[in-house]
Design a protein around this motif. Structure first.
Motif, mmCIF file in Angstrom:
data_model
loop_
_atom_site.group_PDB
_atom_site.id
_atom_site.type_symbol
_atom_site.label_atom_id
_atom_site.label_comp_id
_atom_site.label_asym_id
_atom_site.label_seq_id
_atom_site.Cartn_x
_atom_site.Cartn_y
_atom_site.Cartn_z
ATOM 1 N N VAL A 10 -4.569 -1.243 -2.310
ATOM 2 C CA VAL A 10 -4.411 -0.346 -1.162
ATOM 3 C C VAL A 10 -4.746 1.102 -1.498
ATOM 4 C CG1 VAL A 10 -2.693 -1.824 -0.056
ATOM 5 C CG2 VAL A 10 -1.931 -0.025 -1.624
ATOM 6 N N GLU A 11 -5.002 1.378 -2.764
ATOM 7 C CA GLU A 11 -5.413 2.738 -3.146
ATOM 8 C C GLU A 11 -6.199 2.652 -4.449
ATOM 9 O OE1 GLU A 11 -3.488 6.824 -4.789
ATOM 10 O OE2 GLU A 11 -2.387 5.873 -3.146
ATOM 11 N N SER A 65 1.486 4.002 5.372
ATOM 12 C CA SER A 65 0.033 3.992 5.494
ATOM 13 C C SER A 65 -0.579 2.937 4.582
ATOM 14 C CB SER A 65 -0.536 5.374 5.160
ATOM 15 O OG SER A 65 -1.938 5.380 5.230
ATOM 16 N N GLN A 66 -0.021 2.785 3.379
ATOM 17 C CA GLN A 66 -0.518 1.765 2.461
ATOM 18 C C GLN A 66 -0.293 0.361 3.008
ATOM 19 O OE1 GLN A 66 1.317 2.576 -1.344
ATOM 20 N NE2 GLN A 66 -0.217 4.101 -1.890
ATOM 21 N N THR A 111 -3.035 -0.370 5.342
ATOM 22 C CA THR A 111 -4.236 -0.716 4.570
ATOM 23 C C THR A 111 -4.146 -2.157 4.078
ATOM 24 O OG1 THR A 111 -4.525 1.577 3.842
ATOM 25 C CG2 THR A 111 -5.634 -0.122 2.556
ATOM 26 N N THR A 113 -4.824 -4.485 7.011
ATOM 27 C CA THR A 113 -6.245 -4.484 7.360
ATOM 28 C C THR A 113 -7.025 -5.422 6.443
ATOM 29 O OG1 THR A 113 -6.146 -2.221 8.221
ATOM 30 C CG2 THR A 113 -8.312 -3.055 7.559
ATOM 31 N N LYS A 114 -6.771 -5.310 5.140
ATOM 32 C CA LYS A 114 -7.500 -6.143 4.182
ATOM 33 C C LYS A 114 -7.039 -7.596 4.253
ATOM 34 C CE LYS A 114 -8.821 -2.579 0.867
ATOM 35 N NZ LYS A 114 -8.918 -2.218 -0.568
ATOM 36 N N GLU A 172 -4.220 2.755 15.144
ATOM 37 C CA GLU A 172 -5.459 2.056 14.797
ATOM 38 C C GLU A 172 -6.012 1.303 16.007
ATOM 39 O OE1 GLU A 172 -6.835 1.569 11.214
ATOM 40 O OE2 GLU A 172 -5.915 3.553 11.381
ATOM 41 N N HIS A 191 -10.014 0.736 15.779
ATOM 42 C CA HIS A 191 -10.381 0.408 14.406
ATOM 43 C C HIS A 191 -10.232 -1.095 14.192
ATOM 44 C CE1 HIS A 191 -9.442 4.741 12.820
ATOM 45 N NE2 HIS A 191 -10.508 4.688 13.608
#
Length: 453
Positions: free
Chosen positions: A49-50, A152-153, A156, A159-160, A195, A200
């Motif tokens: 995630v980062e 926020s992570q 992410t 999303t993945k 999002e 998105h």
């Protein structure tokens, strides 16, 4: 003894399946301590995630045992902050429970949970924030997160994960969790909403959120401990009357001398009971000796309680999760988390959202569904405080305060405002469904299936 455990571990099969992003996810069919193949689909894996700090979040995914193609997908987070999502899988709403027997050095045993919420929904149990459970960062700076950045992570991660599991994108999606996870869940849901509004992709089919005994970040929970403690007989009428008069409703930051004096007395009285469940014993901690063995090397075992203590099963999970066979079965990367702890309270986590009440309001005012539930024996986050901030929204009442029932008896009490349902679980504590799993299961099933409690 350990030779026997190695034989058990040998049968714990893992199938490695390439993901769309080139990473690997594991389908686990057996787990050490569980007799026979798992009666549910379990997938584990990491999601980056980062990239800068190499932050990898670890997850368990369990398919719904009903109809995974159409049942909701629920992201379930644990509290803390810093508690592993594994807590949700084996203690709260997941398909496994520990057999609670005195630990004798052998591997703790697992059994099926008959009240698992995976009987009606797909569940993602996530180790978040980074540093909890088996999530990790390659750079120490990666652990410097807070409410905003960790939320926020999580987005992410979702999303993945959905990019790798597109077959679930059309399923209804909910964010859920209890205690401190009840603080970040509406924040995460709001980020997902942003999002969606910005179109998105992937477009997650967000329908709402579920939170139990949720912390807000404000002083409201602590302020309501005083009237709750009075209501259940922990403090006297006289002490309560003095507190009301001198503290003026502020039992946390008031500088009034009389308020400070009476609150000192009240806090001592409150300390006589368990905050998480006022009817449970306050358990004495016993510090076990560090264990060093060829197959299990542990330095920080949690305080041991008697088996009569509700938290004894937490003690068992430490030994199970740090057994090499368990780690191998789950697909844990070697050298990433040397020692698993259920709740890592040593993280440099920043509680940078002072209150999440506005996040609740934003979601529910836009029509997203919410189930907010409370164990009615919780003094840490009293149900009075939770119902208070819900009432502050001034939503019209659809179904007024009443009992909801199970097996012909009151299982708790509930009220519905628009699309927000508030419910109590009778006899439950802070992690309410953990204390009253049958009632929690009935509540969740009715709500998920859009039925009246």
């Amino acid at each position: 003894m350990w030779r026997r455990l190695l034989i058990v571990a040998a049968c714990c099969l893992i199938f490695v399946v390439p993901s769309l992003s080139g990473e690997a996810k594991k389908v686990v069919t057996h787990l050490p301590g569980f007799d026979g193949p798992l009666p549910f689909y379990l997938e584990t894996g990491y999601v980056s995630v980062e990239e800068d700090n190499g932050v990898e979040l670890f997850y368990h995914f369990v398919k719904s045992e009903r109809n995974p193609a159409t049942d909701p997908v629920i992201l379930w987070l644990s509290g803390g902050p810093g508690c592993s999502g594994f807590s949700g899988l084996v203690y709260e709403v997941g398909p496994l429970n520990y057999v609670v027997v005195p630990y004798n050095g052998s591997l703790p045993q697992l059994v099926s949970n008959p009240y698992s919420w995976t009987k009606m929904a797909n569940f993602l149990y996530l180790d978040s924030p980074v540093g909890s459970g088996f999530s990790y960062a390659r750079d120490p700076k990666g652990y410097d997160v807070g409410d905003y950045s960790s939320s926020s992570q999580v987005v992410t991660f979702l999303t993945k994960w959905f990019n790798d599991h597109p077959q679930y994108l059309s399923n209804p999606f909910y964010v859920g969790g209890s205690s401190y996870a009840g603080k970040v869940s509406p924040i995460i849901a709001n980020y997902i909403l942003e999002e969606i509004e910005e179109r998105h992709h992937p477009l997650i089919n967000l329908k709402g959120y579920i939170v139990g005994n949720p912390i807000t970040g404000s002083n409201i929970e602590e302020n309501f401990r005083v009237p709750y403690a009075h209501g259940v007989g922990i403090i006297s009428d006289q002490q309560y009357e003095i507190a009301v008069e001198s503290c003026k409703g502020d039992y946390v930051t008031s500088t009034n001398k009389i308020c400070a004096e009476v609150m000192n007395v009240i806090q001592k009285l409150i300390s006589e009971v368990s905050l998480g469940h006022i009817m449970e014993d306050k358990c004495v901690h016993i510090s076990p000796k560090p264990i060093n063995d060829e197959h299990i090397q542990l330095r920080r075992p949690p305080p041991r309680h008697g088996t009569n203590c509700f938290t004894y099963k937490y003690y068992l999970s430490y030994f199970w999760a740090n057994y090499k066979g368990s780690r191998d079965a789950l697909g844990i990367r070697e050298g990433t988390v040397n020692e698993w702890v259920r709740c890592n309270f040593n993280l440099p986590y920043v509680s940078d959202v002072p209150s999440n009440i506005d996040y609740h309001h934003n979601l529910t005012s836009k029509g997203y569904r919410a189930l907010v539930y409370s164990g009615d024996h919780d003094l840490l986050v009293p149900f009075l405080s939770t119902h208070s901030w819900i009432r502050s929204f001034n939503y019209p009442i659809v179904d007024d305060w009443r009992a909801w029932h199970l097996d012909g008896q009151a299982a708790g009490f509930t009220i519905k405002y628009n699309n927000l349902t508030f419910a109590t679980l009778k006899g439950a504590g802070h992690t309410a469904v953990e204390y009253e799993p049958k009632r929690g299961f009935a509540m969740a099933q009715r709500w998920i299936d859009n039925m009246s409690l």
